[in-house]
Design an enzyme around this catalytic site. Structure first.
Site, PDB file in Angstrom:
ATOM      1  N   SER A 153      42.675  36.769  41.695  1.00  0.00           N
ATOM      2  CA  SER A 153      44.353  36.744  41.885  1.00  0.00           C
ATOM      3  C   SER A 153      44.528  35.203  42.355  1.00  0.00           C
ATOM      4  O   SER A 153      43.526  34.673  42.884  1.00  0.00           O
ATOM      5  CB  SER A 153      44.630  37.619  43.069  1.00  0.00           C
ATOM      6  N   TYR A 166      43.791  40.997  51.488  1.00  0.00           N
ATOM      7  CA  TYR A 166      43.527  41.125  50.135  1.00  0.00           C
ATOM      8  C   TYR A 166      43.307  39.631  49.655  1.00  0.00           C
ATOM      9  O   TYR A 166      42.257  39.760  48.791  1.00  0.00           O
ATOM     10  CB  TYR A 166      45.002  41.370  49.676  1.00  0.00           C
TER      11      TYR A 166
END
Length: 260
Positions: A153, A166
């Protein structure tokens, strides 16, 4: 016997495995790889969604195999790998896509969410890599190339409030991929980390943090067009169809209007 690759189906003869394939990026990637000629094993927990995906792929002339599995269960992943070999042969293309995003302020001590993200984004990823790497190495020696594609990501690089855990898991994915490329590249296994910005998937449906939800809403209201799962699937298809000498190590894919 493997079908020779053609310009229209450059992945003919290849065996792909896609995790997190019941929706979003995984689902779109499985369909794209099948359209490019690969036989595709689709892995996720939701069996009904996988069965529907396999049916759609079959209707378009592709071949797919549904395996309901929780990637945090290493024994179940090993069983899935054995089934892939039995049905299709050794995998030579693995897309590690299963993951979860649960932002929250660190002061909330949302330890259950921390653990869930670590379990799926790191431990699950490592279970799949550990089990399938022998297949990738073997297939690469026999066929000249194999691919390990890990879904990271943009959060692995950039800073987003309340996304610390995350983002940490995705930084692990990106840095791990760099190391694995050095380790597996000489064995003809290409390793790539994909770092998308905002993609419209079910991932956002799990978000409960008000700050993160507001940030996502603001990005929509600003008129910014999010990436689609098909955009990411197209990139996976492109990089896995490149000549065996070419390895896109790290690819950042951003919505044109997303600033960071």
């Amino acid at each position: 016997m493997n079908t020779p690759a053609t310009p229209d189906q450059p992945l003919s003869g290849r065996v792909a495995v896609v995790t997190g394939a019941s929706s979003g990026i995984g689902e779109a990637t499985a369909e794209r790889l099948a359209a490019m000629g690969a036989r595709v094993a689709v892995l996720a927990r939701r069996a009904e969604r996988l069965d529907s995906l396999v049916e759609r792929i079959g209707q378009k002339g592709g071949r797919a195999l549904a395996i309901a599995v929780d990637v945090t269960d290493v024994a179940a992943v090993q069983s899935a790998a054995d089934r892939v070999t039995d049905d299709f042969g050794d995998a030579d293309l693995l897309v590690n896509n299963a993951g979860v995003m649960l932002p929250a302020p660190i002061e909330e001590r949302a330890t259950d969410q921390w653990q869930q993200q670590v379990d799926l984004n790191i431990t699950g990823l490592m279970n799949v890599i550990g089990v399938f790497t022998p297949q990738l190495v073997k297939a690469a020696q026999e066929r000249g190339v194999a691919d390990l594609v890990n879904m990271s990501s943009i959060a692995a690089q950039n800073i987003f409030p309340n996304f610390a855990v995350y983002s940490g898991t995705k930084a692990f994915v990106t840095h791990l991929s760099r190391h694995l490329r050095v380790e597996l590249g000489p064995k003809k296994v290409r390793v790539s980390a994909l770092e998308p910005g905002i993609v419209g998937t079910e991932l956002q449906n799990h978000v409960t943090d008000e700050g993160a939800l507001q940030w996502l809403a603001d990005s929509k209201e600003s008129g910014m067009e999010w990436l689609t799962p098909q955009d990411i699937a197209d990139v996976v298809g492109y990089l896995t169809a490149l000549p065996s000498r070419v390895n896109l190590q790290q690819v950042t894919i951003m919505p044109t209007a997303q600033p960071s």
